[in-house]
Design a protein around this motif. Structure first.
Motif, PDB file in Angstrom:
ATOM      1  N   ARG A 147       0.798  -1.216   0.000  1.00 33.68           N
ATOM      2  CA  ARG A 147       0.000   0.000   0.000  1.00 33.68           C
ATOM      3  C   ARG A 147       0.834   1.272   0.000  1.00 33.68           C
ATOM      4  O   ARG A 147       0.351   2.321  -0.412  1.00 33.68           O
ATOM      5  CB  ARG A 147      -0.948   0.006   1.206  1.00 33.68           C
ATOM      6  N   ALA A 148       2.058   1.190   0.518  1.00 35.21           N
ATOM      7  CA  ALA A 148       2.879   2.392   0.639  1.00 35.21           C
ATOM      8  C   ALA A 148       4.339   2.050   0.373  1.00 35.21           C
ATOM      9  O   ALA A 148       4.814   0.951   0.684  1.00 35.21           O
ATOM     10  CB  ALA A 148       2.721   3.011   2.029  1.00 35.21           C
ATOM     11  N   HIS A 168       6.839   7.696   4.207  1.00 42.35           N
ATOM     12  CA  HIS A 168       6.047   6.758   3.406  1.00 42.35           C
ATOM     13  C   HIS A 168       5.315   7.511   2.295  1.00 42.35           C
ATOM     14  O   HIS A 168       4.788   8.604   2.515  1.00 42.35           O
ATOM     15  CB  HIS A 168       5.024   6.021   4.279  1.00 42.35           C
ATOM     16  N   GLN A 169       5.244   6.895   1.127  1.00 45.91           N
ATOM     17  CA  GLN A 169       4.585   7.498  -0.033  1.00 45.91           C
ATOM     18  C   GLN A 169       3.494   6.570  -0.526  1.00 45.91           C
ATOM     19  O   GLN A 169       3.744   5.412  -0.843  1.00 45.91           O
ATOM     20  CB  GLN A 169       5.597   7.732  -1.160  1.00 45.91           C
ATOM     21  N   THR A 170       2.230   7.063  -0.548  1.00 41.95           N
ATOM     22  CA  THR A 170       1.137   6.333  -1.176  1.00 41.95           C
ATOM     23  C   THR A 170       0.743   7.062  -2.448  1.00 41.95           C
ATOM     24  O   THR A 170       1.405   8.016  -2.860  1.00 41.95           O
ATOM     25  CB  THR A 170      -0.075   6.231  -0.229  1.00 41.95           C
TER      26      THR A 170
END
Length: 898
Positions: free
Chosen positions: A228-229, A256-258
């Motif tokens: 997801r991330a 974190h990058q979504t």
């Protein structure tokens, strides 16, 4: 408390008791001193209550009862399964779930009605048992908690088994009643008052508030790379000082990058390592210190390089500074900024950007360090000394900042000295524009430019988004907005007086005006039989009485002709089934082989003999019973051979069926099939129809055996004209309300045929259902993004499969008959007044009416299906229709930009 009010009792196995006990246990253990619970005790609640019992009699009595109960449970657990049951019954030991045993002390205190007294004693003696940051040490929260427990302790709890004692899934009635209790003293805005373009995002705090739905271990697992991330950066032993009266705590910093957001998380090492112990892990006070920060809420990063490492202070849009993040030695601060800058691309950037240096990669920008005015240092010394402190601004070109929107909204274009001093105090101005070194005019001009440019890019982004919205929704509504009050109020709907005036003089009302009245107010029940044929297209508005009679005459002739055709086919089917049944009985009674008999039957079913006067074994039926379009040899499409008023069943299975002409010159689809193929197809459909007719609304007063026979005749006639498609379950549901209102087989057949021109594509052989689902997704995503986000998160049921029955039957099974009449006529009128996709807006309104209940109970796909199944035939239809009209108007105004 809600359960006790709505259910009149609370069962001991209620899931709410388990949740309640877990919550109270967390409160009681929050900030508990180690010596108060015992250093070696695994059950801290038991140790605490036993310690309290030494000085508080109610707790002493409770401890004795629970210890006896625990001993019984342990004895039963050590016995064999057969002996366990007998021991349980002899000792009257209740059957307890593992969750109930886990919270046995709190649960027993609740049932014994002493929980509130014990908690009050803990509050009054909190300094003896708790640390200073504990919940029960708080002078306000502690007494409030003790007071809140008085109500639950006053209730009666029952072990009685009732039909619905397992109260794990509240009924739809229960959920609606709860919502009414809540909304009576905590009213929320109606969905109808939501803005036309609702672009909402849930804000996360700097604590664990946005992670309450996750377990502690799930959260720790989310800190790593997952589907997801993307993990952009991770560093342990980053120091944070959560409070002024505490020392710095080391923790794990991660970026974190979504798909749509970048998040910065800091988690204390105690939680990462699990050093607080398994029993206290979920309740550890360190969770209060963990941070989750959305980078889109951050405007500035204050960076300070030091010999011991580096420090970053995050400043949000409201000017609040987050606790400083102190990096260890080794260039970790620069590495963090580099990962952050890469993660912001392509939509965001750091200002000033990091510099790229050959052989080193990213480095801090080479900025000159400012010295105080009047300093005696030489120019060369100033150039050599580089800055060690930086202020980086996070920019999102094309997005309008909240501050810029506020300034523009209030018309503040020119900035005064006081505003500049305010902004400087909040460190919202870049270092190059500090007041002592820059002229006031330059500051004002620069602020004007920034405000206007941000406003412009925000406006541009909004316009582009609106353009996309209009592209997706423009086809769902009519662009001409029809008023409910012009030329007159339509709230009364189409009345008998208005309709009588129209029949006497068709020029007195235009068609669109009559449809407007129907759309906003419905049709008076007494005239529905006369009005519905116009709405469905059986008649055209403006037809004279003579023209209407002519249409009825043609319709009846066509209907009678169709019935004669399929009745003839049905006679053959019945005869074939009768002979097959007789042959089966003969085989059972004699045991003889049926091969020769079956060959004879097949020959009879595939042959029509023209020989009536000969001595052959041909069978004949009346001309009125057989389809008139069986073609004879050499007569493709010709008429059947008449033999003294009768027609013999054919000979030759290679003969094709001719293509007869239905009304309006449309060919009957049965053409092109051989008779055996036609018989097989019709047999299958006949059985399906008979099965569905017999169970169609049997409890409704209209459907007597005689009227069920009418329903069967109409359905068979329709399927005869559409034998290639055949009967699909649900078609009877669409026909039944038409027959109830019209009470005429021929007219109902014609109106049903018109209705099925639209509804036919909703069935599996059509493709309209997928289009409905896609349009629903677009509508709710734009008009109610919060609800869409919930649907997406809880198993992603934005496919909207729970709406399948709604679209298939035009909500017929969701409403009582009188409401079905109102909804259907509104849908028919809406096609020309507001939207030919009006069913979408009724479906959306049905969801929006219960949106707060869906959100409050965090419903997933199974929950929402169960909820709407239980609410069937219990909806407030007038409220749903009003909301649907409001939603159409909202989309229309959004597209027209009004």
């Amino acid at each position: 408390m809600e359960e006790s009010v709505t259910r009149k009792f609370v069962h001991e196995d209620s899931s709410h008791i388990i949740s309640f006990c877990a919550a109270i246990e967390a409160c009681v253990l929050h900030g508990l001193k180690r010596r108060a619970a015992g250093f070696l005790r695994s059950n801290k609640i038991a140790a605490l209550f036993m310690k309290v019992g030494k000085s508080f009699p109610p707790a002493e009595e409770l401890s004795r009862k629970v210890q006896d109960l625990e001993q019984l449970i342990e004895n039963v657990r050590n016995q064999s399964p057969g002996v366990q049951e007998s021991t349980r019954k002899a000792s009257k030991l209740p059957s307890l779930s593992p969750q109930a045993i886990k919270h046995l002390w709190i649960r027993t205190a609740l049932f014994e009605k002493v929980l509130d007294k014990i908690v009050l004693h803990l509050v009054e003696n909190s300094s003896k048992y708790y640390e200073k940051e504990a919940l029960l040490m708080d002078p306000v929260d502690g007494p409030i908690l003790a007071s809140l427990l008085v109500g639950p302790c006053a209730l009666e709890y029952t072990k009685m088994k009732t039909a619905d004692h397992f109260w794990t899934d509240p009924s739809a009635d229960e959920l609606v009643q709860r919502h009414r209790i809540h909304s009576s003293h905590c009213r929320q805005d109606s969905p109808t008052k939501r803005p036309a373009l609702c672009i909402q995002k849930r804000h996360s705090s700097g604590s664990m508030d946005d992670r309450l739905s996750l377990s502690a271990r799930d959260y720790v697992e989310s800190l790593h790379q997952n589907s997801r991330a993307t993990l952009l950066y991770g560093k342990n032993n980053v120091l944070v000082q959560p409070r002024d009266d505490m020392e710095s705590i080391p923790g794990y910093l991660s970026l974190h990058q979504t798909a749509d957001v970048m998040t910065l998380k800091w988690t204390p090492n105690q939680l990462m390592n699990g050093s607080v112990g398994d029993l206290d892990y979920e309740k550890s006070i360190y969770w209060d210190y963990a941070m989750t920060i959305r980078l889109e809420d951050i405007v500035y990063l204050h960076c300070h390089q030091q010999d011991s490492g580096g420090t970053v202070v995050l400043v949000s849009q409201d000017g609040i500074q987050r606790p400083p993040l102190r990096f260890p030695k080794g260039g970790h601060l620069l590495q963090f900024l580099s990962c952050l800058e890469n993660g912001l691309l392509p939509h965001g950037q750091l200002d000033p950007p990091l510099w790229s240096q050959r052989g080193k990669g990213k480095v801090f920008p080479k900025l000159k360090k400012r010295s105080p005015q009047g300093s005696s240092e030489s120019a060369s010394d100033k150039e050599e000394e580089e800055a060690t402190d930086y202020v980086f601004r996070i920019l999102y070109p094309g997005l309008q900042s909240e501050f810029g929107k506020y300034i523009l909204k209030n018309g503040i274009i020119a900035c005064g000295v006081s505003i500049l001093w305010f902004l400087t105090g909040l460190q919202l101005l870049p270092p190059s524009l500090s007041l002592p070194r820059a002229p006031l005019k330059l500051l004002c001009d620069n602020m004007k430019y920034q405000i206007l440019s941000r406003a412009f890019y925000g406006w541009l982004a909004y316009c582009r988004h609106l353009s996309t919205v209009r592209t997706h929704l423009s086809a769902l509504v009519n662009h001409d907005i029809v008023s409910p009050s012009v030329p007159c109020s339509a709230s009364q709907g189409l009345t008998a007086e208005v309709w009588e005036m129209f029949l006497q003089d068709s020029t007195s009302y235009e068609e669109k005006e009559l449809l407007r009245l129907v759309y906003f107010g419905g049709v008076q029940h007494e005239i529905r039989k006369a009005v519905w044929p116009f709405l469905l297209g059986h008649y055209r508005f403006g037809m004279s009485e003579a023209e209407r009679k002519q249409v009825d005459s043609q319709t009846r002739a066509c209907y009678e002709q169709t019935m004669a055709e399929w009745l003839g086919c049905e006679a053959i089917v019945r005869q074939r089934e009768k002979e097959s049944h007789a042959a089966a009985l003969a085989k059972c009674s004699s045991g003889a082989s049926l091969d020769s008999h079956m060959e004879h039957m097949m020959h009879q079913d595939s042959t029509i003999s023209n020989d009536v006067s000969g001595g052959g074994e041909s069978r004949s039926i009346g001309i009125e019973s057989v389809p008139r379009w069986f073609a004879g040899p050499g007569q493709p499409g010709g008429t059947p051979h008449h033999q003294q008023g009768g027609i013999s069943v054919y000979s030759g299975c290679d003969r094709q069926l001719a293509r007869p002409q239905a009304r309006d010159g449309e060919p009957v689809p049965a053409a092109g099939f051989t008779l055996p193929e036609l018989l097989d197809m019709y047999t299958v459909n006949l059985h399906r129809i008979e099965k569905d007719v017999q169970r169609c609304d049997r409890n409704y007063w209209y459907f007597s055996p005689a009227n069920l026979e009418k329903l069967r005749n109409i359905m068979c006639s329709y399927i005869w004209h559409h034998i290639d498609i055949g009967y699909v379950q649900g078609m009877c549901d669409l026909l039944a309300p038409l027959l109830v209102i019209l009470d005429d087989e021929a007219i109902a057949f014609s109106c049903f045929t018109e209705l099925m021109k639209r509804m036919n594509q909703n069935f599996p052989h059509g493709g309209a259902m997928d289009t409905h689902f896609a349009n629903m997704r677009s509508l709710i995503q734009i008009l109610d993004s919060e609800l869409f986000e919930l649907m997406h998160q809880n198993g992603d049921y934005t496919h909207f499969y729970f709406c399948y029955r709604w679209f298939l039957l035009d909500f017929k099974r969701e409403l009582v008959y009188n409401d079905v009449f109102s909804v259907w006529e509104t849908i028919w009128a809406a096609a020309q007044i507001s939207s030919s996709h009006y069913v979408l807006f009724i479906a959306l309104a049905l969801v929006e009416v219960y949106r707060d209940i869906i959100l409050e109970n965090n419903m997933d796909f199974t929950d929402i299906i169960k909820f709407f199944n239980e609410m069937a035939e219990r909806h407030n239809t007038q409220q749903v229709l009003k909301l649907a009209r409001d939603l159409v108007y909202k989309v229309q105004t959004l597209i027209e930009n009004k």
